[in-house]
Scaffold this motif. Structure first.
Motif, PDB file in Angstrom:
ATOM      1  N   MET A  42       0.856  -1.177   0.000  1.00 58.70           N
ATOM      2  CA  MET A  42       0.000   0.000   0.000  1.00 58.70           C
ATOM      3  C   MET A  42       0.901   1.239   0.000  1.00 58.70           C
ATOM      4  SD  MET A  42      -3.145   0.870   2.653  1.00 58.70           S
ATOM      5  CE  MET A  42      -2.455  -0.132   3.935  1.00 58.70           C
ATOM      6  N   THR A  43       0.681   2.125  -0.956  1.00 56.07           N
ATOM      7  CA  THR A  43       1.484   3.344  -1.038  1.00 56.07           C
ATOM      8  C   THR A  43       0.647   4.563  -0.672  1.00 56.07           C
ATOM      9  OG1 THR A  43       1.029   3.465  -3.397  1.00 56.07           O
ATOM     10  CG2 THR A  43       3.130   2.512  -2.754  1.00 56.07           C
ATOM     11  N   ALA A  44       1.322   5.555  -0.162  1.00 56.35           N
ATOM     12  CA  ALA A  44       0.650   6.786   0.251  1.00 56.35           C
ATOM     13  C   ALA A  44       0.173   7.555  -0.977  1.00 56.35           C
ATOM     14  CB  ALA A  44       1.598   7.653   1.060  1.00 56.35           C
ATOM     15  N   PRO A  45      -1.028   8.119  -0.912  1.00 55.91           N
ATOM     16  CA  PRO A  45      -1.511   8.937  -2.028  1.00 55.91           C
ATOM     17  C   PRO A  45      -0.708  10.229  -2.152  1.00 55.91           C
ATOM     18  CG  PRO A  45      -3.148   8.830  -0.248  1.00 55.91           C
ATOM     19  CD  PRO A  45      -1.993   7.990   0.167  1.00 55.91           C
ATOM     20  N   LYS A  46      -0.645  10.746  -3.362  1.00 50.43           N
ATOM     21  CA  LYS A  46       0.037  12.014  -3.632  1.00 50.43           C
ATOM     22  C   LYS A  46      -0.831  13.180  -3.179  1.00 50.43           C
ATOM     23  CE  LYS A  46       3.700  10.454  -5.782  1.00 50.43           C
ATOM     24  NZ  LYS A  46       4.980  10.539  -5.119  1.00 50.43           N
ATOM     25  N   VAL A  47      -0.168  14.284  -2.845  1.00 46.58           N
ATOM     26  CA  VAL A  47      -0.856  15.510  -2.435  1.00 46.58           C
ATOM     27  C   VAL A  47      -0.903  16.428  -3.645  1.00 46.58           C
ATOM     28  CG1 VAL A  47      -0.787  17.512  -0.909  1.00 46.58           C
ATOM     29  CG2 VAL A  47      -0.068  15.264  -0.062  1.00 46.58           C
TER      30      VAL A  47
ATOM     31  N   TYR B  31       2.462   5.181   6.055  1.00 39.58           N
ATOM     32  CA  TYR B  31       2.057   3.988   5.310  1.00 39.58           C
ATOM     33  C   TYR B  31       3.081   2.869   5.473  1.00 39.58           C
ATOM     34  CZ  TYR B  31      -2.129   5.639   2.921  1.00 39.58           C
ATOM     35  OH  TYR B  31      -3.405   6.057   2.642  1.00 39.58           O
ATOM     36  N   GLY B  32       4.351   3.221   5.513  1.00 35.84           N
ATOM     37  CA  GLY B  32       5.407   2.229   5.690  1.00 35.84           C
ATOM     38  C   GLY B  32       5.379   1.564   7.056  1.00 35.84           C
TER      39      GLY B  32
ATOM     40  N   ILE C 210      -6.789   3.494   8.969  1.00 34.01           N
ATOM     41  CA  ILE C 210      -7.896   3.785   8.056  1.00 34.01           C
ATOM     42  C   ILE C 210      -7.570   5.021   7.217  1.00 34.01           C
ATOM     43  CG2 ILE C 210     -10.357   4.352   7.864  1.00 34.01           C
ATOM     44  CD1 ILE C 210     -10.670   3.075  10.671  1.00 34.01           C
ATOM     45  N   PRO C 211      -7.325   4.840   5.902  1.00 35.57           N
ATOM     46  CA  PRO C 211      -7.110   6.003   5.035  1.00 35.57           C
ATOM     47  C   PRO C 211      -8.382   6.853   4.960  1.00 35.57           C
ATOM     48  CG  PRO C 211      -6.272   4.010   4.011  1.00 35.57           C
ATOM     49  CD  PRO C 211      -7.091   3.585   5.201  1.00 35.57           C
TER      50      PRO C 211
END
Length: 149
Positions: free
Chosen positions: A1-6, A72-73, A82-83
């Protein structure tokens, strides 16, 4: 799972953590105590407001340079990862308890901040949803941040 971009970055650089919320915002939130500061594990100053009703603290992270990717890591170290979104910014609610919740918000792809909320005795309706209230606090912080890169 990768963090969403801003998509619309905001900057936390150079802002005193106790200035991330304005006096009128603190009054509205019920965080009426004088702020206290201490160092975060990543070496920055966090600001905490504690009174008989609530504890709120805000901790910026401008030093690790990975934004929400750090959170996320480490997702397996949190309970209830929970995203969510806060005012259109990627965020994560973690460690929800009946009286407390933490929310990490990505203000840019390299910066993030943590809002931790605990209801101590307050009976306001919005205090009853700790993650929702932490997100409200995070939205107030975001409203005060200047545009970033």
């Amino acid at each position: 799972m990768t963090a969403p971009k801003v998509s619309s970055p905001k900057s936390l650089t150079g802002i005193d953590s106790c200035q991330l919320l304005t006096p009128p915002q603190l009054q509205t939130l019920g965080a009426t105590a004088a702020p206290k500061t201490k160092k975060t594990p990543w070496g920055e100053t966090e600001c905490q407001w504690v009174n008989s009703d609530i504890s709120v603290y805000v901790a910026p992270d401008t030093t690790q340079g990975k934004g929400l990717a750090t959170v996320y890591g480490n997702s397996n170290t949190f309970s209830g990862f929970i995203p969510v979104q806060v005012a259109g910014y990627p965020a994560v609610s973690v460690n929800k308890q009946s009286r407390s919740c933490s929310v990490y918000v990505g203000s840019s792809d390299t910066q993030t901040f943590l809002v931790d909320f605990t209801r101590l005795g307050g009976q306001r309706a919005d205090y009853q949803d700790p993650c929702g209230f932490a997100q409200t606090v995070a939205g107030a912080v975001l409203a005060n941040l200047p545009a970033g890169k």
